[in-house]
Design a protein around this motif. Structure first.
Motif, mmCIF file in Angstrom:
data_model
loop_
_atom_site.group_PDB
_atom_site.id
_atom_site.type_symbol
_atom_site.label_atom_id
_atom_site.label_comp_id
_atom_site.label_asym_id
_atom_site.label_seq_id
_atom_site.Cartn_x
_atom_site.Cartn_y
_atom_site.Cartn_z
ATOM 1 N N TRP A 87 0.848 -1.188 0.000
ATOM 2 C CA TRP A 87 0.000 0.000 0.000
ATOM 3 C C TRP A 87 0.894 1.252 0.000
ATOM 4 O O TRP A 87 1.825 1.347 0.802
ATOM 5 C CB TRP A 87 -0.896 0.007 1.237
ATOM 6 C CG TRP A 87 -1.574 1.322 1.490
ATOM 7 C CD1 TRP A 87 -2.264 2.070 0.587
ATOM 8 C CD2 TRP A 87 -1.586 2.052 2.715
ATOM 9 N NE1 TRP A 87 -2.737 3.219 1.171
ATOM 10 C CE2 TRP A 87 -2.331 3.234 2.489
ATOM 11 C CE3 TRP A 87 -1.064 1.824 3.986
ATOM 12 C CZ2 TRP A 87 -2.547 4.187 3.480
ATOM 13 C CZ3 TRP A 87 -1.279 2.766 4.976
ATOM 14 C CH2 TRP A 87 -2.019 3.931 4.728
ATOM 15 N N GLY A 88 0.603 2.197 -0.882
ATOM 16 C CA GLY A 88 1.335 3.456 -0.929
ATOM 17 C C GLY A 88 2.549 3.448 -1.820
ATOM 18 O O GLY A 88 3.112 4.517 -2.111
ATOM 19 N N ASP A 89 2.991 2.275 -2.301
ATOM 20 C CA ASP A 89 4.160 2.269 -3.185
ATOM 21 C C ASP A 89 3.805 2.920 -4.525
ATOM 22 O O ASP A 89 2.707 2.732 -5.054
ATOM 23 C CB ASP A 89 4.639 0.834 -3.420
ATOM 24 C CG ASP A 89 5.458 0.302 -2.255
ATOM 25 O OD1 ASP A 89 5.930 1.121 -1.429
ATOM 26 O OD2 ASP A 89 5.626 -0.929 -2.162
ATOM 27 N N PRO A 90 4.739 3.692 -5.096
ATOM 28 C CA PRO A 90 4.459 4.395 -6.352
ATOM 29 C C PRO A 90 4.198 3.430 -7.514
ATOM 30 O O PRO A 90 4.865 2.408 -7.646
ATOM 31 C CB PRO A 90 5.745 5.193 -6.603
ATOM 32 C CG PRO A 90 6.436 5.270 -5.293
ATOM 33 C CD PRO A 90 6.062 4.016 -4.557
ATOM 34 N N LEU A 91 3.206 3.778 -8.333
ATOM 35 C CA LEU A 91 2.927 3.005 -9.544
ATOM 36 C C LEU A 91 3.596 3.623 -10.755
ATOM 37 O O LEU A 91 3.677 2.995 -11.815
ATOM 38 C CB LEU A 91 1.411 2.941 -9.807
ATOM 39 C CG LEU A 91 0.693 1.677 -9.368
ATOM 40 C CD1 LEU A 91 0.919 1.390 -7.921
ATOM 41 C CD2 LEU A 91 -0.786 1.753 -9.684
ATOM 42 N N PHE A 92 4.016 4.859 -10.618
ATOM 43 C CA PHE A 92 4.583 5.593 -11.747
ATOM 44 C C PHE A 92 5.901 6.225 -11.296
ATOM 45 O O PHE A 92 6.092 6.517 -10.111
ATOM 46 C CB PHE A 92 3.613 6.689 -12.213
ATOM 47 C CG PHE A 92 2.231 6.168 -12.495
ATOM 48 C CD1 PHE A 92 1.940 5.581 -13.723
ATOM 49 C CD2 PHE A 92 1.233 6.230 -11.525
ATOM 50 C CE1 PHE A 92 0.662 5.083 -13.983
ATOM 51 C CE2 PHE A 92 -0.038 5.729 -11.783
ATOM 52 C CZ PHE A 92 -0.328 5.153 -13.006
ATOM 53 N N ALA A 93 6.782 6.449 -12.267
ATOM 54 C CA ALA A 93 8.111 6.971 -11.934
ATOM 55 C C ALA A 93 8.034 8.327 -11.247
ATOM 56 O O ALA A 93 8.884 8.659 -10.419
ATOM 57 C CB ALA A 93 8.962 7.048 -13.203
ATOM 58 N N ASP A 94 7.006 9.112 -11.577
ATOM 59 C CA ASP A 94 6.920 10.456 -10.980
ATOM 60 C C ASP A 94 5.977 10.498 -9.780
ATOM 61 O O ASP A 94 5.625 11.572 -9.298
ATOM 62 C CB ASP A 94 6.466 11.465 -12.038
ATOM 63 C CG ASP A 94 5.054 11.176 -12.537
ATOM 64 O OD1 ASP A 94 4.515 10.085 -12.211
ATOM 65 O OD2 ASP A 94 4.493 12.027 -13.244
ATOM 66 N N ALA A 95 5.545 9.330 -9.310
ATOM 67 C CA ALA A 95 4.635 9.320 -8.153
ATOM 68 C C ALA A 95 5.427 9.523 -6.871
ATOM 69 O O ALA A 95 6.575 9.080 -6.758
ATOM 70 C CB ALA A 95 3.871 7.997 -8.096
ATOM 71 N N PRO A 96 4.842 10.191 -5.885
ATOM 72 C CA PRO A 96 5.561 10.419 -4.629
ATOM 73 C C PRO A 96 5.724 9.135 -3.822
ATOM 74 O O PRO A 96 4.907 8.222 -3.913
ATOM 75 C CB PRO A 96 4.669 11.409 -3.885
ATOM 76 C CG PRO A 96 3.315 11.227 -4.474
ATOM 77 C CD PRO A 96 3.503 10.797 -5.895
ATOM 78 N N ALA A 97 6.781 9.089 -3.033
ATOM 79 C CA ALA A 97 6.960 7.974 -2.094
ATOM 80 C C ALA A 97 5.886 8.054 -1.023
ATOM 81 O O ALA A 97 5.341 9.121 -0.735
ATOM 82 C CB ALA A 97 8.349 8.050 -1.469
ATOM 83 N N PHE A 98 5.597 6.906 -0.426
ATOM 84 C CA PHE A 98 4.562 6.852 0.613
ATOM 85 C C PHE A 98 5.008 7.613 1.850
ATOM 86 O O PHE A 98 6.109 7.401 2.350
ATOM 87 C CB PHE A 98 4.290 5.388 0.957
ATOM 88 C CG PHE A 98 3.260 5.190 2.029
ATOM 89 C CD1 PHE A 98 1.959 5.629 1.849
ATOM 90 C CD2 PHE A 98 3.589 4.555 3.214
ATOM 91 C CE1 PHE A 98 1.000 5.440 2.832
ATOM 92 C CE2 PHE A 98 2.631 4.354 4.211
ATOM 93 C CZ PHE A 98 1.344 4.798 4.019
ATOM 94 N N ASP A 99 4.128 8.467 2.347
ATOM 95 C CA ASP A 99 4.385 9.198 3.593
ATOM 96 C C ASP A 99 3.116 9.127 4.435
ATOM 97 O O ASP A 99 2.151 9.836 4.170
ATOM 98 C CB ASP A 99 4.743 10.656 3.281
ATOM 99 C CG ASP A 99 5.056 11.446 4.548
ATOM 100 O OD1 ASP A 99 4.750 10.947 5.665
ATOM 101 O OD2 ASP A 99 5.599 12.554 4.431
ATOM 102 N N PRO A 100 3.124 8.253 5.431
ATOM 103 C CA PRO A 100 1.868 8.029 6.172
ATOM 104 C C PRO A 100 1.365 9.271 6.888
ATOM 105 O O PRO A 100 0.173 9.359 7.205
ATOM 106 C CB PRO A 100 2.242 6.927 7.166
ATOM 107 C CG PRO A 100 3.730 6.926 7.250
ATOM 108 C CD PRO A 100 4.228 7.425 5.924
ATOM 109 N N ALA A 101 2.237 10.242 7.135
ATOM 110 C CA ALA A 101 1.808 11.457 7.841
ATOM 111 C C ALA A 101 1.252 12.503 6.876
ATOM 112 O O ALA A 101 0.615 13.470 7.299
ATOM 113 C CB ALA A 101 2.982 12.052 8.623
#
Ligand code: FEO
Ligand code: CA
Ligand code: CA
Length: 626
Positions: A87-101
Motif C-alpha cells: 500500500w502506498g508504493d508508487p505506480l509511476f516513476a513520478d509518483a511520490p513515495a509513501f508518507d503516512p503522515a
C-alpha cells in the motif's frame, strides 16, 4: 473482508454438528453412486484415532510449515518470499513515495491502493504464456481508516481530505512486472500501469443496462456509470481481461431505506448503512439524494488491462449480489461458462452460459461475449445431484405478479429470484473456480455461524459452521452447460481434534485449515487454498495445498502463514507454476495506527503495517509445491 457479525459465537463451542448423520448421508449417497471405493480415504478421524498417512507418492512434496501465529509472514522451508508491492508504493516513476503522515488524494491516485485481495497475472507479450513478464491486476477491496490514518479515526468520521484518500485507495491497480534472476520488479515506466477507482468512468452492459431503475443523479441513461469498489476476488478470462467481483458494496451509503423506491431490494440485499464517511462529503452516496445509486454496484466488472484507456464494463448478465469473484471455463462447444458465488450467509452459487462462442483468433468479438447468455442458480440435492435452475424472466415464478417486469428486474433482484426458484442456501460462497486439469468446479464455502441443525443439508451439513467446507461439482459428460451436474464434498474444514471434520485421514496436526476463501490451481490441478478467519480457530491464516484426486485426495498441507491480523487472498500462479502470487490483506487488523500488533512488512516504527502483494518462488527454481 470477513464478516465479524456472522462469526460471533461460532467457534469453540462444539455447537453440535451431527456427524453421524453427515456420515450417513455420505454413505447412502456413495452407495447410490457406486463410489464406495473412495470412502475409506475421505472420512476424517480425530488425530489420536487417525490411521497412518497413506504415504502414497505425491506431487506435493514440500515440507509442511508448522501452524502458529506471529507478526511475520512465513513460507515452507526451501521457498523464498519477496514483498513485491505495498500500500502506498508508487505506480509511476513520478509518483511520490509513501508518507503516512502526509497522505493526499493526488499521491494515493498514483500509488498502490489499500487491502489487496484478488491478483491476476496476464503474460506479456499478450498471449505469450510468459512466466517472467506480465501485468498484475490487483483488487483493493476496502479500507480500514483505523490502520491508515494517524489518530485511528472511525470509518464514518473522516474529513473531506481523508475521505478523498479513502476513496482513492479503493478499486484496482494494474502494474507491469518483470523478473530478472530470481527477483521480481514493478516497472514504473510501463504504459500499462493504471489506477482504477470508485470514480473511473464505466458502462453498464447486458440486459439491465438502460433500466429505468439504473437512472440516477450520475447516470441519466442508466448505462454510463462510475467506478468500482468492494472488489473482492475475480478471474482472468481466456482473452486476457480481468473479471472483478463487487462484494460488500452496501456499507458505503448513508440514509435510510425506509420509503426508498428500492426498499424491498435493499432489505433483501441486507444493506448496512453509515459505516463510511463518503456520503458526508458526496451526495452520490446519500440515499436521500440519490436513492438508486446502490444498484450501480454489486456486479461483475470486466477490465481490459492491455488498454490503459479502456472503459471497464459492468456485466449485468451475472446478476447483482455480493459477488465474491467470477471464473470462466470454455465449454467443449465454445460457449463460455462462468461461475460466481454470492458471499453472504445462506446465499447462492450461480452459473452463466454465454449465448455466443469464444473465438480464439478474434479478441474483439470475445470482448462482447459477456453481454448475452443465460444465468442459473444451483440446487444441491442430498443424493449427489445438482440442478441448475434458469433465472429467466417469464419462466416459473419470475413473472410480473411477483414483481418482475423484465430480465433486467430478474438480474437486479437476483436474490429474490433465486429464493423463488428454491435454490440451495449455502454457507457463504467465496471463490468458485474450475480445475483446468480435471474440469471439475470447486467452491469455497467459508462459514455460516447462523445455520441451525434444522437448516442443515448434505451440502451444508454442519450447524453453527465456523470453519467452512469445500464442495466439488461437475457435469457427468463434461458439458458445463448441462442442466444437471453431480457434486461431492471435498473437505469439511476445522480442527479435527476439536470437531467433526472431513479430510484425508493422513492429515497432520499442521494440515488442518479453517475458513477457505480463495483458491488457485497449479498446472497439475492441485488445489491451493487461501483462508480468511483461521485466527479464530487459533492459527494464522495462510495457504494450504492438496491433491483433489487419487490416494492423497484432501490431504491438505500448510504452505504459508500470514502475519497476525491478516487474511490471505489472491493466490495466483504464473503459467509455469514456478511463481506464486498472494495478497496479505489487513495485517494487524484490530490494532490501531499508533499501536499495531505488527508492523509487517517494513518493521519500521515510522510505518504502519501495510497490506502487500508477496511473490513466492522455490529456492533455486522449480515448480511450487515440489
Ligand atoms: Fe471479500 Fe468474500 O470476502
Ligand atoms: Ca476474505
Ligand atoms: Ca474473499
Amino acid at each position: 473482508m470477513h464478516d465479524e457479525h456472522d462469526l460471533q459465537g461460532a467457534l469453540g463451542d462444539n455447537a453440535g454438528p451431527v456427524f453421524q448423520s453427515i456420515l450417513e448421508r455420505r454413505l447412502s449417497r456413495r452407495t447410490l453412486l457406486g463410489e464406495s471405493g473412495m470412502l475409506g480415504l475421505a472420512v476424517a478421524l480425530p488425530f489420536n484415532a487417525a490411521v497412518q498417512a497413506a504415504a502414497a507418492p505425491s506431487t506435493l512434496s514440500f515440507r509442511e510449515l508448522p501452524q502458529g501465529l506471529d507478526g511475520d509472514f512465513a513460507v515452507a522451508e526451501g521457498y523464498r518470499h519477496q514483498v513485491l508491492i505495498r500500500w502506498g508504493d508508487p505506480l509511476f516513476a513520478d509518483a511520490p513515495a509513501f508518507d503516512p503522515a502526509r497522505q493526499s488524494l493526488d499521491s494515493q491516485l498514483r500509488q498502490f491502493g489499500y487491502n489487496n485481495d484478488f491478483i491476476g497475472f496476464v503474460p506479456l507479450p499478450q498471449g505469450s504464456g510468459s512466466s517472467d513478464r506480465g501485468l498484475l491486476v490487483v483488487n483493493h477491496e476496502y479500507t480500514d481508516p483505523r490502520m491508515m490514518f494517524p489518530g485511528s479515526p472511525a470509518g464514518n468520521a473522516l474529513n473531506r481530505a481523508q475521505t478523498d484518500v479513502d476513496i482513492a485507495a479503493h478499486g484496482l491497480s494494474v502494474i507491469e512486472i518483470g523478473k530478472s534472476g530470481d527477483t521480481w520488479q514493478v516497472l514504473q515506466d510501463s504504459a500499462y500501469n493504471r489506477r482504477i477507482t470508485p470514480n473511473t468512468e464505466m458502462r453498464m452492459t447486458g440486459p439491465a443496462a438502460g433500466s429505468e431503475r439504473l437512472k440516477t443523479l450520475l447516470s441519466a441513461d442508466g448505462v454510463r456509470t462510475y467506478g468500482t469498489y468492494g472488489n473482492c476476488a475475480g478471474g482472468v478470462t481466456p482473452w486476457g481481461t480481468i473479471l472483478t467481483g463487487e462484494e460488500n458494496v452496501d456499507g458505503y451509503f448513508s440514509g435510510t431505506v425506509d420509503g426508498n423506491p428500492e426498499e424491498e431490494n435493499y432489505r433483501r440485499f441486507g444493506m448496512g448503512l453509515g459505516r463510511k464517511s463518503w456520503a458526508n462529503h458526496y451526495e452520490r452516496w446519500d440515499l436521500a439524494k440519490n436513492p438508486r445509486e446502490p444498484l450501480h454496484v454489486g456486479w461483475i466488472v470486466e477490465i481490459d488491462p492491455f488498454d490503459p484507456n479502456s472503459v471497464p464494463m459492468k456485466r449485468t448478465v451475472f446478476g447483482r449480489c455480493k459477488h465474491e469473484g467470477c471464473n470462466l471455463h470454455v465449454n467443449g462447444d465454445g460457449r463460455v461458462v462462468g461461475y460466481t458465488g454470492d458471499d453472504a450467509v445462506f446465499e447462492y452459487i450461480y452459473r452463466f452460459v454465454s449465448r455466443d462462442t469464444y473465438q480464439p483468433d478474434n479478441r474483439a468479438a470475445n470482448l462482447t461475449l459477456l453481454e448475452a447468455g443465460e444465468l442459473s442458480v444451483a440446487r444441491f440435492h442430498d443424493d449427489g445431484r445438482l440442478n441448475w435452475l434458469p433465472l429467466l424472466f417469464g419462466q416459473g415464478p419470475l413473472t410480473p405478479d411477483r414483481g418482475f417486469k423484465s430480465q433486467a428486474d430478474v438480474l437486479l433482484d437476483l436474490r429474490k429470484a433465486a429464493d423463488l426458484l428454491g435454490a440451495t442456501r449455502m454457507d457463504r460462497p467465496e471463490d468458485v473456480d474450475v480445475n483446468p486439469v480435471n474440469g471439475r468446479v470447486y467452491a469455497m464455502l467459508t462459514n455460516n455461524a447462523r445455520r441451525t441443525a434444522q437448516q442443515t443439508d448434505a451440502a451444508n451439513p454442519r450447524a453453527a459452521n465456523g470453519n467452512g467446507q469445500i464442495i466439488e461439482f461437475w457435469p457427468e459428460d463434461g458439458d458445463h452447460t448441462a442442466a444437471v451436474f453431480r457434486w461431492d464434498m471435498l473437505l469439511l474444514a476445522g480442527n479435527p481434534a476439536k470437531e467433526e471434520t472431513l479430510y484425508h485421514p493422513g492429515i497432520s496436526a499442521n494440515g488442518w485449515l479453517s475458513c477457505p476463501d480463495n483458491c488457485a490451481f497449479d498446472q497439475l490441478g492441485n488445489l491451493w487454498i487461501a483462508t480468511d478467519g483461521a485466527e479464530r480457530a487459533g492459527i494464522a491464516d495462510g495457504v494450504w495445498a492438496c491433491e483433489v484426486a487419487g490416494p492423497n485426495r484432501a490431504l491438505t498441507r500448510r504452505f504459508i502463514r500470514t502475519p497476525v491480523g491478516a487474511e490471505m487472498c489472491g493466490p495466483f500462479f504464473t503459467p509455469d507454476s514456478q511463481n506464486f502470487f498472494c495478497a496479505v490483506q489487513h495485517p494487524a487488523e484490530g490494532g490501531s495506527f499508533e499501536q499495531p500488533q505488527t508492523r509487517w512488512p517494513d518493521f519500521d516504527a515510522a510505518m504502519p503495517p501495510r497490506p502487500a502483494v508477496v511473490v513466492v518462488t522455490k529456492a533455486g527454481g522449480g515448480r511450487i509445491g515440489s
